[in-house]
Design an enzyme around this catalytic site. Structure first.
Site, short mmCIF file in Angstrom:
data_model
loop_
_atom_site.label_atom_id
_atom_site.label_comp_id
_atom_site.label_asym_id
_atom_site.label_seq_id
_atom_site.Cartn_x
_atom_site.Cartn_y
_atom_site.Cartn_z
N LYS A 285 0.84 -1.21 0.00
CA LYS A 285 0.00 0.00 0.00
C LYS A 285 0.88 1.26 0.00
CE LYS A 285 -3.81 -2.32 2.36
NZ LYS A 285 -4.40 -2.68 3.65
N GLN B 30 -4.07 -1.61 9.93
CA GLN B 30 -3.97 -2.94 9.30
C GLN B 30 -4.55 -4.00 10.24
OE1 GLN B 30 -2.87 -3.51 6.07
NE2 GLN B 30 -3.63 -5.57 6.44
N ASP C 72 -10.77 3.38 5.00
CA ASP C 72 -11.13 1.95 4.84
C ASP C 72 -12.65 1.77 4.85
OD1 ASP C 72 -9.15 0.14 4.29
OD2 ASP C 72 -8.51 -0.09 6.39
#
Ligand code: NAP
Length: 293
Positions: free
Chosen positions: A52, A96, A119
């Site tokens: 990412k 994460q 997200d």
């Protein structure tokens, strides 16, 4: 039959974003800045976060990786989150997952400022998605909507069967496909492990979105001719036929289902590469304050 090339669409989106960032830079605007928090040293998580960050750099974004040890307490993690919430220079950030077991994932995700929740996991943003309000869509469903849009696949009035009801894929997918919006307007059947006679539903489906994590689960006898198949599943299986010693399998028995389908996503190279494109699109939106002005 058309194979939906997620790798190409993801690269197209990354190129479009890179051009936009170049223009922003030329005009002296703020360069989008994505941060990521990684707790612990799990190998797979390291790889995902690393890729990412690398893609952020490729499109010209700024990126910051906050690394915290395995034994970070929930309070310490909440303190890092508060720092990112209050840092005006960071447009959006991700945590994460999975987190170490001693940390309550829900409490952590709820502490993220919804304006920076690229997200799309914060309950406020999930609620906005359900209400068809501007929001950050979760990465995988957002990526699938992009694939359907960019391949001009008609969804309005179609019957869509979603297999799997997880919070990150199946449930949001069912909401998006049913929404009264340009994309969506399907009649949706959301199925799961308790669904009886699944085949009765899939045989009637114009679009099947498969996200259960069982290799080659959807077979040709379960779908009708001309069906659109989106395969979200990714399972790594040992293989003596590849150099790496493993092979990735989707949730669809690809060759036989492809022979009946009008459109199908392969594994790998279908839905998978879209996740990063979605994250970049959300970060750009955060930087431009498109969702919450
Ligand atoms: P998950 O949280 O394990 O959820 C699986 C869902 O499938 C559950 O809702 C479960 O039902 C349902 N299910 C299990 N067996 C079933 C059956 N026999 N018939 C019908 N439904 C059944 O999985 P997930 O996180 O959504 O991930 C699903 C797959 O997608 C995995 O292979 C994952 O690796 C992959 N994935 C790929 C991407 C990508 O970028 N391509 C992103 C995320 C996930 P219950 O709710 O009743 O248990």
């Amino acid at each position: 039959m058309t194979i939906i090339d997620g790798k190409k669409i993801s690269e197209d989106i990354q190129n479009e974003i890179a051009i936009e960032v170049e223009t922003i830079a030329e005009q002296g605007g703020k360069i989008p800045h994505l941060a990521a928090i990684l707790v612990g040293t799990d190998g797979a998580s390291e790889t995902y976060v690393g890729s990412k960050v690398k893609t952020c750099e490729k499109v010209g974004f700024r990126s910051t990786l906050v690394r915290l040890p395995d034994n970070t307490s929930e309070q310490e993690l909440l303190a890092e989150i508060a720092k990112l919430n209050n840092n005006d220079d960071v447009d959006g950030y991700i945590i994460q997952l999975p987190l170490p077991k001693h940390i309550n994932e829900h409490r952590i995700l709820e502490a993220v400022d919804p304006k920076k929740d690229v997200d799309g996991f914060h309950p406020q943003n999930v609620g906005r998605m359900a209400l068809n309000l501007p929001t950050y869509l979760p990465a995988t469903p957002y990526g699938i909507m992009q694939l359907l849009e960019r391949y001009n696949i008609e969804t309005s009035g179609k019957h869509c069967v979603v297999i799997g009801r997880s919070n990150i894929v199946g449930s949001p997918m069912s909401i998006l496909m049913a929404r009264n919006s340009d994309q969506g307007n399907c009649t949706v059947t959301l199925t799961h492990s308790r669904t009886k006679n699944l085949k009765e539903y899939t045989l009637k489906a114009d679009i099947v979105i498969v996200a259960l994590g069982k290799p080659e689960f959807l077979t040709a006898d379960m779908v009708k001719d001309g069906v659109v198949v989106i395969d979200v599943g990714i399972t790594r299986m040992p293989s003596d036929k590849t150099k790496s010693g493993f092979k990735l399998f989707g949730d669809v028995k690809y060759d036989e289902v492809a022979a009946k389908a009008s459109y199908i996503t392969p594994v790998p190279g279908g839905v998978g590469p879209m996740t990063i494109a979605s994250l970049l699109m959300n970060t750009l939106k955060a930087s431009k304050k498109e969702i919450y002005s």
